[in-house]
Design a protein around this motif. Structure first.
Motif, PDB file in Angstrom:
ATOM      1  N   ARG A  48       0.842  -1.209   0.000  1.00 12.31           N
ATOM      2  CA  ARG A  48       0.000   0.000   0.000  1.00 12.31           C
ATOM      3  C   ARG A  48       0.873   1.253   0.000  1.00 12.31           C
ATOM      4  N   ARG A  49       1.861   1.297   0.874  1.00 11.64           N
ATOM      5  CA  ARG A  49       2.739   2.472   0.936  1.00 11.64           C
ATOM      6  C   ARG A  49       3.575   2.610  -0.334  1.00 11.64           C
ATOM      7  N   TYR A  50       4.015   1.489  -0.886  1.00 12.55           N
ATOM      8  CA  TYR A  50       4.835   1.532  -2.105  1.00 12.55           C
ATOM      9  C   TYR A  50       4.035   2.145  -3.251  1.00 12.55           C
ATOM     10  N   VAL A  51       2.801   1.706  -3.412  1.00 15.20           N
ATOM     11  CA  VAL A  51       1.957   2.241  -4.484  1.00 15.20           C
ATOM     12  C   VAL A  51       1.635   3.707  -4.225  1.00 15.20           C
ATOM     13  N   ARG A  52       1.351   4.040  -2.978  1.00 21.49           N
ATOM     14  CA  ARG A  52       1.051   5.447  -2.651  1.00 21.49           C
ATOM     15  C   ARG A  52       2.232   6.337  -2.989  1.00 21.49           C
ATOM     16  N   ASP A  53       3.430   5.903  -2.657  1.00 22.21           N
ATOM     17  CA  ASP A  53       4.627   6.675  -2.971  1.00 22.21           C
ATOM     18  C   ASP A  53       4.813   6.801  -4.484  1.00 22.21           C
ATOM     19  N   SER A  54       4.613   5.708  -5.199  1.00 18.85           N
ATOM     20  CA  SER A  54       4.747   5.731  -6.653  1.00 18.85           C
ATOM     21  C   SER A  54       3.750   6.704  -7.278  1.00 18.85           C
ATOM     22  N   LEU A  55       2.508   6.664  -6.811  1.00 16.43           N
ATOM     23  CA  LEU A  55       1.491   7.570  -7.342  1.00 16.43           C
ATOM     24  C   LEU A  55       1.851   9.022  -7.046  1.00 16.43           C
ATOM     25  N   GLU A  56       2.347   9.301  -5.851  1.00 21.65           N
ATOM     26  CA  GLU A  56       2.700  10.677  -5.494  1.00 21.65           C
ATOM     27  C   GLU A  56       3.885  11.185  -6.310  1.00 21.65           C
ATOM     28  N   ARG A  57       4.797  10.295  -6.690  1.00 13.53           N
ATOM     29  CA  ARG A  57       5.911  10.712  -7.539  1.00 13.53           C
ATOM     30  C   ARG A  57       5.433  11.049  -8.951  1.00 13.53           C
ATOM     31  N   CYS A  58       4.266  10.552  -9.334  1.00  9.49           N
ATOM     32  CA  CYS A  58       3.692  10.845 -10.650  1.00  9.49           C
ATOM     33  C   CYS A  58       2.818  12.098 -10.639  1.00  9.49           C
ATOM     34  N   ARG A  59       2.527  12.626  -9.467  1.00  5.73           N
ATOM     35  CA  ARG A  59       1.639  13.787  -9.318  1.00  5.73           C
ATOM     36  C   ARG A  59       2.421  15.093  -9.456  1.00  5.73           C
ATOM     37  N   SER A  60       1.892  15.993 -10.252  1.00  5.15           N
ATOM     38  CA  SER A  60       2.414  17.356 -10.331  1.00  5.15           C
ATOM     39  C   SER A  60       1.389  18.288  -9.699  1.00  5.15           C
ATOM     40  N   ARG A  61       1.839  19.416  -9.239  1.00  2.64           N
ATOM     41  CA  ARG A  61       0.950  20.382  -8.596  1.00  2.64           C
ATOM     42  C   ARG A  61      -0.221  20.731  -9.520  1.00  2.64           C
ATOM     43  N   GLY A  62      -1.398  20.705  -8.958  1.00  2.00           N
ATOM     44  CA  GLY A  62      -2.594  21.104  -9.681  1.00  2.00           C
ATOM     45  C   GLY A  62      -3.215  20.046 -10.583  1.00  2.00           C
ATOM     46  N   MET A  63      -2.655  18.843 -10.605  1.00  3.11           N
ATOM     47  CA  MET A  63      -3.206  17.790 -11.463  1.00  3.11           C
ATOM     48  C   MET A  63      -4.563  17.324 -10.938  1.00  3.11           C
ATOM     49  N   ALA A  64      -5.477  17.079 -11.865  1.00  2.14           N
ATOM     50  CA  ALA A  64      -6.770  16.498 -11.515  1.00  2.14           C
ATOM     51  C   ALA A  64      -6.557  15.019 -11.174  1.00  2.14           C
ATOM     52  N   PRO A  65      -7.413  14.451 -10.333  1.00  3.91           N
ATOM     53  CA  PRO A  65      -7.253  13.048  -9.947  1.00  3.91           C
ATOM     54  C   PRO A  65      -7.159  12.087 -11.126  1.00  3.91           C
ATOM     55  N   ASP A  66      -7.966  12.284 -12.156  1.00  5.20           N
ATOM     56  CA  ASP A  66      -7.903  11.369 -13.295  1.00  5.20           C
ATOM     57  C   ASP A  66      -6.575  11.490 -14.038  1.00  5.20           C
ATOM     58  N   ALA A  67      -5.985  12.677 -14.047  1.00  2.58           N
ATOM     59  CA  ALA A  67      -4.666  12.869 -14.672  1.00  2.58           C
ATOM     60  C   ALA A  67      -3.570  12.200 -13.841  1.00  2.58           C
ATOM     61  N   VAL A  68      -3.722  12.216 -12.521  1.00  2.00           N
ATOM     62  CA  VAL A  68      -2.757  11.552 -11.639  1.00  2.00           C
ATOM     63  C   VAL A  68      -2.777  10.046 -11.911  1.00  2.00           C
ATOM     64  N   ILE A  69      -3.964   9.485 -12.006  1.00  2.00           N
ATOM     65  CA  ILE A  69      -4.090   8.051 -12.278  1.00  2.00           C
ATOM     66  C   ILE A  69      -3.509   7.714 -13.644  1.00  2.00           C
ATOM     67  N   ALA A  70      -3.787   8.548 -14.638  1.00  2.00           N
ATOM     68  CA  ALA A  70      -3.242   8.304 -15.978  1.00  2.00           C
ATOM     69  C   ALA A  70      -1.714   8.350 -15.962  1.00  2.00           C
ATOM     70  N   ALA A  71      -1.145   9.307 -15.241  1.00  4.03           N
ATOM     71  CA  ALA A  71       0.313   9.410 -15.138  1.00  4.03           C
ATOM     72  C   ALA A  71       0.886   8.184 -14.429  1.00  4.03           C
ATOM     73  N   TRP A  72       0.202   7.707 -13.388  1.00  6.52           N
ATOM     74  CA  TRP A  72       0.668   6.521 -12.670  1.00  6.52           C
ATOM     75  C   TRP A  72       0.655   5.301 -13.571  1.00  6.52           C
ATOM     76  N   PHE A  73      -0.411   5.123 -14.349  1.00  7.23           N
ATOM     77  CA  PHE A  73      -0.466   3.984 -15.273  1.00  7.23           C
ATOM     78  C   PHE A  73       0.589   4.087 -16.368  1.00  7.23           C
ATOM     79  N   ALA A  74       1.012   5.297 -16.690  1.00  5.81           N
ATOM     80  CA  ALA A  74       2.029   5.481 -17.729  1.00  5.81           C
ATOM     81  C   ALA A  74       3.451   5.367 -17.190  1.00  5.81           C
ATOM     82  N   PHE A  75       3.668   5.797 -15.942  1.00  6.51           N
ATOM     83  CA  PHE A  75       5.039   5.895 -15.433  1.00  6.51           C
ATOM     84  C   PHE A  75       5.277   5.262 -14.065  1.00  6.51           C
ATOM     85  N   GLY A  76       4.237   4.832 -13.393  1.00  6.64           N
ATOM     86  CA  GLY A  76       4.363   4.366 -12.020  1.00  6.64           C
ATOM     87  C   GLY A  76       4.713   2.899 -11.889  1.00  6.64           C
TER      88      GLY A  76
END
Length: 127
Positions: A48-76
């Protein structure tokens, strides 16, 4: 079937967590498999923590939740608990929630504190 029968509190050889590169850089093969989790709770918390960290590394300031998920699926990286059957934590269960709210507590991302390889490194330093 009791919790002990399902292996929730440990099993021969422990549990493992498989790390998967979602970018496809490693093909369908896992990046690594981390062994040595003595309980399912330990393996689940690590994943759980590993995935949370990976997702947060894919997040940029101001990203919408669906964009965060898309970035995680592309780079996480995803984490899959092995040996826990239906009791194993799965990223799909919390991914939307993770993307909707950044973690308030750094503990949510600190998978290193739960890494069983850390215990092995400490033992080697004592020798």
């Amino acid at each position: 079937m009791s919790a002990l029968d399902t292996g929730l509190f440990g099993q021969q050889g422990g549990f493992a967590v498989r790390i998967m590169d979602l970018s496809g850089g490693n093909g369908a093969d896992p990046v690594e498999t981390i062994r040595g989790f003595q309980t399912l709770e330990h393996a689940n918390a690590f994943a759980r923590r590993y995935v949370r960290d990976s997702l947060e590394r894919c997040r940029s300031r101001g990203m919408a939740p669906d964009a965060v998920i898309a970035a995680w699926f592309a780079f996480g990286e995803d984490a899959e608990v092995l040996g826990g059957a239906e009791h194993a934590w799965r990223s799909a269960a919390e991914l939307t929630d993770f993307a909707a709210r950044p973690p308030a507590d750094p503990e949510d991302r600190n998978w290193r504190a739960l890494d069983p390889r850390r215990d092995q490194d400490d033992e080697e330093e004592e020798d």
